[in-house]
Design an enzyme around this catalytic site. Structure first.
Site, PDB file in Angstrom:
ATOM      1  N   LEU A   6      47.731  34.467  46.593  1.00  0.00           N
ATOM      2  CA  LEU A   6      47.601  35.822  46.032  1.00  0.00           C
ATOM      3  C   LEU A   6      48.183  35.823  44.623  1.00  0.00           C
ATOM      4  O   LEU A   6      49.353  36.121  44.420  1.00  0.00           O
ATOM      5  CB  LEU A   6      48.353  36.846  46.892  1.00  0.00           C
ATOM      6  N   ALA A   7      47.357  35.461  43.684  1.00  0.00           N
ATOM      7  CA  ALA A   7      47.833  35.343  42.305  1.00  0.00           C
ATOM      8  C   ALA A   7      46.618  35.554  41.402  1.00  0.00           C
ATOM      9  O   ALA A   7      46.147  34.634  40.740  1.00  0.00           O
ATOM     10  CB  ALA A   7      48.455  33.973  42.083  1.00  0.00           C
ATOM     11  N   GLU A   8      46.095  36.780  41.423  1.00  0.00           N
ATOM     12  CA  GLU A   8      44.827  37.043  40.731  1.00  0.00           C
ATOM     13  C   GLU A   8      44.904  36.710  39.252  1.00  0.00           C
ATOM     14  O   GLU A   8      43.933  36.236  38.656  1.00  0.00           O
ATOM     15  CB  GLU A   8      44.401  38.503  40.906  1.00  0.00           C
ATOM     16  N   GLN A  66      39.167  39.483  46.391  1.00  0.00           N
ATOM     17  CA  GLN A  66      38.981  39.903  47.782  1.00  0.00           C
ATOM     18  C   GLN A  66      38.419  41.327  47.841  1.00  0.00           C
ATOM     19  O   GLN A  66      37.538  41.624  48.626  1.00  0.00           O
ATOM     20  CB  GLN A  66      40.297  39.791  48.530  1.00  0.00           C
ATOM     21  N   PHE A  67      38.960  42.177  47.016  1.00  0.00           N
ATOM     22  CA  PHE A  67      38.406  43.509  46.764  1.00  0.00           C
ATOM     23  C   PHE A  67      38.456  43.688  45.252  1.00  0.00           C
ATOM     24  O   PHE A  67      39.415  43.238  44.613  1.00  0.00           O
ATOM     25  CB  PHE A  67      39.255  44.602  47.428  1.00  0.00           C
ATOM     26  N   ASP A 107      39.366  46.018  43.618  1.00  0.00           N
ATOM     27  CA  ASP A 107      40.603  46.709  43.240  1.00  0.00           C
ATOM     28  C   ASP A 107      41.679  45.738  42.751  1.00  0.00           C
ATOM     29  O   ASP A 107      42.471  46.071  41.879  1.00  0.00           O
ATOM     30  CB  ASP A 107      41.150  47.480  44.439  1.00  0.00           C
ATOM     31  N   PHE A 108      41.703  44.538  43.344  1.00  0.00           N
ATOM     32  CA  PHE A 108      42.766  43.598  42.980  1.00  0.00           C
ATOM     33  C   PHE A 108      42.506  42.903  41.654  1.00  0.00           C
ATOM     34  O   PHE A 108      43.359  42.179  41.142  1.00  0.00           O
ATOM     35  CB  PHE A 108      43.001  42.603  44.120  1.00  0.00           C
ATOM     36  N   HIS A 135      41.170  49.940  48.097  1.00  0.00           N
ATOM     37  CA  HIS A 135      40.144  48.998  48.554  1.00  0.00           C
ATOM     38  C   HIS A 135      38.750  49.606  48.395  1.00  0.00           C
ATOM     39  O   HIS A 135      37.824  49.206  49.077  1.00  0.00           O
ATOM     40  CB  HIS A 135      40.340  48.650  50.033  1.00  0.00           C
TER      41      HIS A 135
END
Ligand SMILES: Cc1ncc(C[n+]2csc(CCOP(=O)(O)OP(=O)(O)O)c2C)c(N)n1
Ligand SMILES: [Mg+2]
Length: 678
Positions: free
Chosen positions: A412-414, A436-437, A439-440, A481
């Site tokens: 998890l390190a966009e 993943q979404f 939003d991220f 999301h």
């Protein structure tokens, strides 16, 4: 004007630590020549700034030479990757280009490496794997990691040099990249240029007392050490030489905290009145250059050193003279150069050979499989995209088929993962990143909108990326999301955007985005993934997805929409044709950036009425831009106020009843249009 011939000693841009023993005089003189040149060039630039001949933020590297010169000399300029900081003029001089190229950059001349589109030291040489820094500190680290990995994937024994300051060490990108590099075992030397300050803020206000920056490495499983770069230059060469050899051989990252100095404050305008009385005298006493000079004089004699210095000074002055007389930039084709031009079209295999019935998720899966099979430079990355097949199963079974590292599960390190993808792209790969979404993707805003998006304009380098963004609401996923972020991202120049609404368009859009030499956001509405199957074929005209598609003909109004709303708009248009005998020209926009509106303009010229519908919020929404662009051209021909239907100006509410109220839906759209028709 021809650039002056550099002094012969500057012909050598490389050094092996062993040369200190084999031919010490040569080695010491070479190191000294580059250190001295870096110092006098930085001083001269400061002078030119004070004379008003150079603008911007002149942040000198005086005091950093004891690190950056040995490091740049030791690096393999044929394979290694670097991104220099604002303290690293010496590194730039050694890595590539003529002194005049670098001075042209400071002067913001027409011939500057950035075509005067970026200032000061914000240049690089992407063709020579020197990645141009952006101001956002820490942001270049993942790009160095990605470009280094690209080299390794191509079998080249590259080492990456990721440089950052003590202040930058607090940024998220630094931590994310240390973790990523350790996890992926990337051969990167992380170098903290610790000069004790971030602008006016001393290190005691940056991290907890009693902790040391180099010690952070062990938390990430990275070997680390501290290195004083203010005293014994030869020792620095030997230590860095060993570290680089080790990284090259093991492909493991390493972290070094280099103690360096910032002798001229933060930048030209810094008054330094935050320093304690006498503090700067202490720094000047630690300046490595005079001490190193004494060593070199002892080894080579003062006459040799003095003649070298004289030669370097007259070379610098000759360069300044030429750059001062170099023409200023003309505005020229700026808009045309925001995007990288296309490369020759890819010769795709005409497959699938027979039509297949697929939903959008399956069509994207087919497209990804096709790309991974046919294009060796491709790879996909994202969270849970491996064995699990992605949160929406779009990457289902690709891991089994193509394996790691072409299908790369990420932490998890966009931000770091996007920067890593940028680095891969700059070095010749073509990554496809799944968020993943959507939003991220806000976590990667700097990387997307400032690093990737501006790359071509400021450096001339292409940055081909596909960024897959599962977006949209209606699924009771709440505020974080469900968003439509196209107007947030696409207001920034340099990003392209496609938003398919059917399985065939999704397949086509993926190929079109992949082929493009720019970062392309691929918006994938989650509610469309499994909305139903339809025929997907190999479509040689897949690039037409960059233009709108007309879905219905009519004469009462021009109706423009995209995404999931295309399907609702189709039902609404059918309703009005049936119940009101009012017909619409209905367009699925498909490409949100760049906008190609010719057909829609032609329609509006005929109908004189415009309806724009989208799921994103209304205020500052994408529809505002569409209405403006379309109506400003047809203002006098408009028969009615344009109708803009969008979501409410709210965070996306969770409960289905609330979300229903938030989003445009069939009944609401019909009511709005009926009221508008009067
Ligand atoms: C992310 C980010 N925040 C703020 C700034 C503004 N800024 C420019 S240089 C600087 C200090 C940087 O300190 P450090 O990383 O120690 O590098 P140094 O200038 O000391 O070499 C700051 C705060 C920036 N460039 N990037
Ligand atoms: Mg600092």
């Amino acid at each position: 004007m021809a650039f002056p011939t550099p002094p012969a000693i500057l012909a050598a841009h490389n050094l092996r630590a062993a040369e200190l023993d084999q031919s010490p005089n040569d080695a010491l003189l070479r190191i000294y020549a580059w250190m001295h040149l870096a110092r006098i060039a930085d001083n001269r630039i400061l002078e030119l700034f004070r004379q008003g001949l150079i603008r911007g933020t002149v942040a000198g590297g005086q005091g950093n030479e004891g690190l950056i010169v040995p490091l740049a000399l030791l690096a393999d300029k044929e394979t290694d990757i670097v991104s220099f900081t604002h303290r690293d003029l010496g590194g730039h001089l050694i890595w590539s280009g003529h002194l005049c190229d670098h001075l042209n950059q400071y002067f913001a001349n027409a011939d500057s490496p950035t075509k005067a589109r970026e200032g000061n030291i914000h240049h690089g040489d992407p063709k020579q794997r020197s990645l141009p820094m952006i101001s956002h500190l820490g942001a270049m680290l993942p790009a160095v990691a990605g470009a280094t990995d690209s080299q390794r994937r191509n079998g080249k024994p590259a080492v990456g040099f990721a440089l950052f300051g003590d202040g930058s060490s607090s940024t998220g990108d630094v931590h994310e990249t240390l973790n990523l590099a350790s996890l992926l075992s990337l051969p990167v030397l992380f170098v903290i240029e610790n000069n004790g300050y971030a602008y006016s803020t001393p290190i005691r206000e940056q991290y907890a007392a009693g902790t040391e920056l180099w010690q952070r490495g062990s938390a990430y499983g990275i070997e680390s050490f501290k290195l004083d770069c203010t005293s014994d230059v030869a020792q620095v060469v030997r230590t860095l030489g060993r570290a680089i050899d080790n990284i090259r051989a093991t492909s493991r990252p390493m972290l070094v905290e280099a103690q360096v100095l910032r002798l001229r404050g933060h930048a030209a305008y810094d008054t330094c009145d935050y320093l304690a009385p006498g503090e700067s005298d202490g720094y000047f006493a630690r300046d490595p250059i005079p001490r190193f000079r004494a060593d070199v004089v002892a080894a080579a004699g003062s006459a040799r050193v003095e003649s070298l210095e004289a030669e370097l000074s007259s070379f610098l002055e000759a360069c300044v003279k030429i750059c001062h007389a170099t023409p200023r930039p003309k505005p020229g084709p700026m808009l045309e150069e925001v995007f990288a031009p296309p490369s020759p079209p890819i010769a795709w295999k005409p497959e699938p050979a027979a039509p297949v019935q697929l939903n959008v998720a399956q069509a994207l899966n087919l497209g990804l499989r096709k790309i991974l099979s046919e294009r060796p430079e491709s790879l996909i990355l994202g969270q849970d995209i491996g064995t699990y097949g992605g949160a929406f199963k779009v990457t289902d079974s690709l891991m089994k088929e193509f394996g790691r590292p072409r299908v790369l599960n990420t932490p998890l390190a966009e931000s770091a993962c996007t920067g890593y993808a940028i680095g891969l792209a700059l070095a010749g790969h073509r990554p496809i990143e799944e968020f993943q979404f959507s939003d991220f993707a806000t976590e990667a805003t700097t990387q997307l909108t400032l690093n990737a998006a501006t790359m071509h304009f400021r450096s001339g380098a292409a940055c081909p990326l596909v960024l897959r963004l599962p977006c949209g609401g209606g699924l009771t996923f709440g505020s974080f999301h469900s968003q439509e972020l196209e107007s947030l991202f696409l207001s920034m120049p340099g990003l392209k955007g496609l938003y398919p609404s059917t399985p065939q368009d999704a397949f086509n859009a993926l190929l079109a985005a992949y082929e493009d030499n720019n970062p392309v956001l691929l918006f994938e509405h989650k509610a469309l993934y499994r909305r139903g199957r339809s025929e997907v074929v190999w479509d040689p005209n897949f690039r037409e997805v960059w233009s709108p598609r007309k879905l219905r003909d009519g004469d009462f109004a021009t109706f423009v929409t995209y995404g999931e709303m295309v399907h609702i708009a189709g039902e609404v248009a059918a309703y009005f044709a049936e119940e009101y005998e009012s017909t619409f020209d209905l367009f699925d926009l498909r490409a949100l950036a760049p906008l190609r509106l010719e057909h829609i303009h032609a329609s509006l010229a005929r109908t004189g009425r415009l309806i724009v519908l989208h799921e994103g919020r209304r205020t500052h929404g994408f529809g505002a831009e569409l209405v403006a662009q379309l109506t400003e051209k047809h203002f006098s021909a408009m028969k009615a106020t344009p109708l803009r239907i969008a979501s409410l100006d709210l965070p996306v509410p969770f409960a289905p009843e609330l979300e229903h109220e938030f989003r445009p839906h069939k009944e609401k759209i019909i009511d709005r249009i009926a009221a508008w028709m009067g």
